[in-house]
Design a protein around this motif. Sequence first.
Motif, PDB file in Angstrom:
ATOM      1  N   PHE A 189       0.808  -1.215   0.000  1.00  0.00           N
ATOM      2  CA  PHE A 189       0.000   0.000   0.000  1.00  0.00           C
ATOM      3  C   PHE A 189       0.842   1.267   0.000  1.00  0.00           C
ATOM      4  O   PHE A 189       0.344   2.338  -0.267  1.00  0.00           O
ATOM      5  CB  PHE A 189      -0.997   0.016   1.157  1.00  0.00           C
ATOM      6  CG  PHE A 189      -0.366   0.155   2.507  1.00  0.00           C
ATOM      7  CD1 PHE A 189      -0.169   1.403   3.068  1.00  0.00           C
ATOM      8  CD2 PHE A 189       0.026  -0.959   3.225  1.00  0.00           C
ATOM      9  CE1 PHE A 189       0.408   1.531   4.315  1.00  0.00           C
ATOM     10  CE2 PHE A 189       0.587  -0.834   4.471  1.00  0.00           C
ATOM     11  CZ  PHE A 189       0.791   0.407   5.012  1.00  0.00           C
ATOM     12  N   LEU A 190       2.141   1.163   0.291  1.00  0.00           N
ATOM     13  CA  LEU A 190       3.016   2.327   0.262  1.00  0.00           C
ATOM     14  C   LEU A 190       3.771   2.441  -1.059  1.00  0.00           C
ATOM     15  O   LEU A 190       4.500   3.381  -1.262  1.00  0.00           O
ATOM     16  CB  LEU A 190       4.027   2.273   1.407  1.00  0.00           C
ATOM     17  CG  LEU A 190       3.508   2.645   2.771  1.00  0.00           C
ATOM     18  CD1 LEU A 190       4.604   2.478   3.806  1.00  0.00           C
ATOM     19  CD2 LEU A 190       2.982   4.048   2.806  1.00  0.00           C
ATOM     20  N   ARG A 191       3.605   1.482  -1.945  1.00  0.00           N
ATOM     21  CA  ARG A 191       4.338   1.499  -3.199  1.00  0.00           C
ATOM     22  C   ARG A 191       3.505   2.090  -4.318  1.00  0.00           C
ATOM     23  O   ARG A 191       2.330   1.851  -4.417  1.00  0.00           O
ATOM     24  CB  ARG A 191       4.749   0.082  -3.596  1.00  0.00           C
ATOM     25  CG  ARG A 191       5.911  -0.400  -2.786  1.00  0.00           C
ATOM     26  CD  ARG A 191       6.386  -1.708  -3.289  1.00  0.00           C
ATOM     27  NE  ARG A 191       5.915  -2.703  -2.322  1.00  0.00           N
ATOM     28  CZ  ARG A 191       5.586  -3.932  -2.617  1.00  0.00           C
ATOM     29  NH1 ARG A 191       5.639  -4.362  -3.836  1.00  0.00           N
ATOM     30  NH2 ARG A 191       5.183  -4.756  -1.680  1.00  0.00           N
ATOM     31  N   CYS A 192       4.161   2.822  -5.170  1.00  0.00           N
ATOM     32  CA  CYS A 192       3.531   3.288  -6.391  1.00  0.00           C
ATOM     33  C   CYS A 192       4.107   2.393  -7.475  1.00  0.00           C
ATOM     34  O   CYS A 192       4.166   1.189  -7.304  1.00  0.00           O
ATOM     35  CB  CYS A 192       3.874   4.768  -6.628  1.00  0.00           C
ATOM     36  SG  CYS A 192       2.894   5.537  -7.922  1.00  0.00           S
ATOM     37  N   SER A 193       4.601   2.946  -8.556  1.00  0.00           N
ATOM     38  CA  SER A 193       5.212   2.114  -9.577  1.00  0.00           C
ATOM     39  C   SER A 193       6.657   1.793  -9.219  1.00  0.00           C
ATOM     40  O   SER A 193       7.302   1.023  -9.879  1.00  0.00           O
ATOM     41  CB  SER A 193       5.146   2.820 -10.931  1.00  0.00           C
ATOM     42  OG  SER A 193       5.740   4.088 -10.833  1.00  0.00           O
ATOM     43  N   ARG A 194       7.143   2.387  -8.159  1.00  0.00           N
ATOM     44  CA  ARG A 194       8.495   2.111  -7.666  1.00  0.00           C
ATOM     45  C   ARG A 194       8.496   2.330  -6.162  1.00  0.00           C
ATOM     46  O   ARG A 194       7.640   3.020  -5.637  1.00  0.00           O
ATOM     47  CB  ARG A 194       9.509   3.011  -8.351  1.00  0.00           C
ATOM     48  CG  ARG A 194       9.188   4.475  -8.213  1.00  0.00           C
ATOM     49  CD  ARG A 194       9.794   5.225  -9.371  1.00  0.00           C
ATOM     50  NE  ARG A 194       9.310   6.556  -9.486  1.00  0.00           N
ATOM     51  CZ  ARG A 194       8.168   6.916 -10.054  1.00  0.00           C
ATOM     52  NH1 ARG A 194       7.364   6.027 -10.543  1.00  0.00           N
ATOM     53  NH2 ARG A 194       7.811   8.174 -10.138  1.00  0.00           N
ATOM     54  N   PRO A 195       9.468   1.779  -5.441  1.00  0.00           N
ATOM     55  CA  PRO A 195       9.485   1.957  -3.982  1.00  0.00           C
ATOM     56  C   PRO A 195       9.609   3.427  -3.602  1.00  0.00           C
ATOM     57  O   PRO A 195      10.202   4.210  -4.326  1.00  0.00           O
ATOM     58  CB  PRO A 195      10.725   1.184  -3.530  1.00  0.00           C
ATOM     59  CG  PRO A 195      11.052   0.272  -4.649  1.00  0.00           C
ATOM     60  CD  PRO A 195      10.545   0.921  -5.910  1.00  0.00           C
ATOM     61  N   GLY A 244       5.824   9.213   6.183  1.00  0.00           N
ATOM     62  CA  GLY A 244       6.606   9.093   4.967  1.00  0.00           C
ATOM     63  C   GLY A 244       5.785   8.815   3.722  1.00  0.00           C
ATOM     64  O   GLY A 244       6.337   8.702   2.636  1.00  0.00           O
ATOM     65  N   SER A 245       4.469   8.738   3.859  1.00  0.00           N
ATOM     66  CA  SER A 245       3.615   8.454   2.712  1.00  0.00           C
ATOM     67  C   SER A 245       3.644   9.586   1.697  1.00  0.00           C
ATOM     68  O   SER A 245       3.888  10.742   2.035  1.00  0.00           O
ATOM     69  CB  SER A 245       2.163   8.248   3.163  1.00  0.00           C
ATOM     70  OG  SER A 245       2.048   7.091   3.931  1.00  0.00           O
ATOM     71  N   GLU A 246       3.370   9.236   0.462  1.00  0.00           N
ATOM     72  CA  GLU A 246       3.227  10.200  -0.624  1.00  0.00           C
ATOM     73  C   GLU A 246       1.893   9.901  -1.299  1.00  0.00           C
ATOM     74  O   GLU A 246       1.834   9.366  -2.394  1.00  0.00           O
ATOM     75  CB  GLU A 246       4.373  10.078  -1.623  1.00  0.00           C
ATOM     76  CG  GLU A 246       5.701  10.551  -1.082  1.00  0.00           C
ATOM     77  CD  GLU A 246       6.739  10.628  -2.172  1.00  0.00           C
ATOM     78  OE1 GLU A 246       7.403   9.615  -2.406  1.00  0.00           O
ATOM     79  OE2 GLU A 246       6.861  11.697  -2.800  1.00  0.00           O
ATOM     80  N   SER A 247       0.809  10.255  -0.625  1.00  0.00           N
ATOM     81  CA  SER A 247      -0.516   9.886  -1.114  1.00  0.00           C
ATOM     82  C   SER A 247      -1.476  11.062  -1.263  1.00  0.00           C
ATOM     83  O   SER A 247      -2.469  10.954  -1.969  1.00  0.00           O
ATOM     84  CB  SER A 247      -1.147   8.856  -0.169  1.00  0.00           C
ATOM     85  OG  SER A 247      -1.230   9.390   1.139  1.00  0.00           O
ATOM     86  N   HIS A 248      -1.205  12.182  -0.616  1.00  0.00           N
ATOM     87  CA  HIS A 248      -2.083  13.356  -0.650  1.00  0.00           C
ATOM     88  C   HIS A 248      -1.246  14.568  -1.072  1.00  0.00           C
ATOM     89  O   HIS A 248      -0.288  14.915  -0.385  1.00  0.00           O
ATOM     90  CB  HIS A 248      -2.684  13.630   0.728  1.00  0.00           C
ATOM     91  CG  HIS A 248      -3.614  12.568   1.212  1.00  0.00           C
ATOM     92  ND1 HIS A 248      -3.194  11.315   1.587  1.00  0.00           N
ATOM     93  CD2 HIS A 248      -4.952  12.573   1.394  1.00  0.00           C
ATOM     94  CE1 HIS A 248      -4.230  10.604   1.978  1.00  0.00           C
ATOM     95  NE2 HIS A 248      -5.313  11.343   1.866  1.00  0.00           N
ATOM     96  N   PHE A 249      -1.635  15.198  -2.177  1.00  0.00           N
ATOM     97  CA  PHE A 249      -0.862  16.318  -2.699  1.00  0.00           C
ATOM     98  C   PHE A 249      -1.747  17.509  -3.028  1.00  0.00           C
ATOM     99  O   PHE A 249      -2.926  17.368  -3.326  1.00  0.00           O
ATOM    100  CB  PHE A 249      -0.110  15.911  -3.985  1.00  0.00           C
ATOM    101  CG  PHE A 249       1.054  15.008  -3.721  1.00  0.00           C
ATOM    102  CD1 PHE A 249       2.317  15.519  -3.480  1.00  0.00           C
ATOM    103  CD2 PHE A 249       0.888  13.631  -3.721  1.00  0.00           C
ATOM    104  CE1 PHE A 249       3.390  14.678  -3.236  1.00  0.00           C
ATOM    105  CE2 PHE A 249       1.953  12.782  -3.476  1.00  0.00           C
ATOM    106  CZ  PHE A 249       3.205  13.308  -3.240  1.00  0.00           C
ATOM    107  N   SER A 251      -3.911   6.705 -10.601  1.00  0.00           N
ATOM    108  CA  SER A 251      -4.476   5.358 -10.639  1.00  0.00           C
ATOM    109  C   SER A 251      -3.732   4.380  -9.748  1.00  0.00           C
ATOM    110  O   SER A 251      -4.229   3.285  -9.485  1.00  0.00           O
ATOM    111  CB  SER A 251      -4.499   4.826 -12.080  1.00  0.00           C
ATOM    112  OG  SER A 251      -3.177   4.605 -12.538  1.00  0.00           O
ATOM    113  N   ALA A 252      -2.564   4.774  -9.256  1.00  0.00           N
ATOM    114  CA  ALA A 252      -1.760   3.837  -8.483  1.00  0.00           C
ATOM    115  C   ALA A 252      -1.535   4.234  -7.030  1.00  0.00           C
ATOM    116  O   ALA A 252      -1.803   3.455  -6.136  1.00  0.00           O
ATOM    117  CB  ALA A 252      -0.401   3.629  -9.169  1.00  0.00           C
ATOM    118  N   CYS A 253      -1.037   5.435  -6.794  1.00  0.00           N
ATOM    119  CA  CYS A 253      -0.570   5.731  -5.441  1.00  0.00           C
ATOM    120  C   CYS A 253      -1.050   7.051  -4.860  1.00  0.00           C
ATOM    121  O   CYS A 253      -0.962   7.239  -3.658  1.00  0.00           O
ATOM    122  CB  CYS A 253       0.953   5.687  -5.401  1.00  0.00           C
ATOM    123  SG  CYS A 253       1.707   6.800  -6.586  1.00  0.00           S
TER     124      CYS A 253
END
Length: 150
Positions: free
Chosen positions: A5-11, A68-73, A103-105
């Motif tokens: 759940f913390l991964r997008c197309s790359r770590p 450390g999440s990158e989910s809300h911008f 669509s991913a992260c």
Amino acid sequence: MLPTFLRCSRPIFSTPSLSRPLAHFRTHMEPDPSRPVERAIRTKLTNALKPEHLEVHNESHMHAVPPGSESHFRVLVVSPRFDGLSLLQRHRLVNEALREELSACVHALAIQAKTPQQWGSNPTLAKSPPCMGGSRGDHTVEEKLKAGRE
């Protein structure tokens, strides 16, 4: 390796930003190499829209997500490409440029899309409202996020 759940197309290799105020976020066009999703957003918006001004703020720390999440911008894009376009058309251009991340992260994206003339008359970035907590009291949020990504 981070959980799915913390991964997008790359770590995602990012340091927690819980204690840093917004003033410490990067507000210029130079990408931060320690934040791959933020870097991808900056790169894609720069390539697609050739902005005169671009701000990308990771607001994940304001929500019930792991550190450390990158989910809300929140993004501010000032581009001559927006001249003559409605607000909806501008948002569609931003969304199209970030289709993979959305669509991913990226769970939430707040967009301010301004023409250079609009920016010249009002050079401000709107603030996000405080998170109402949605899942803050839900201790199973990590499992739910994981299940949603699998």
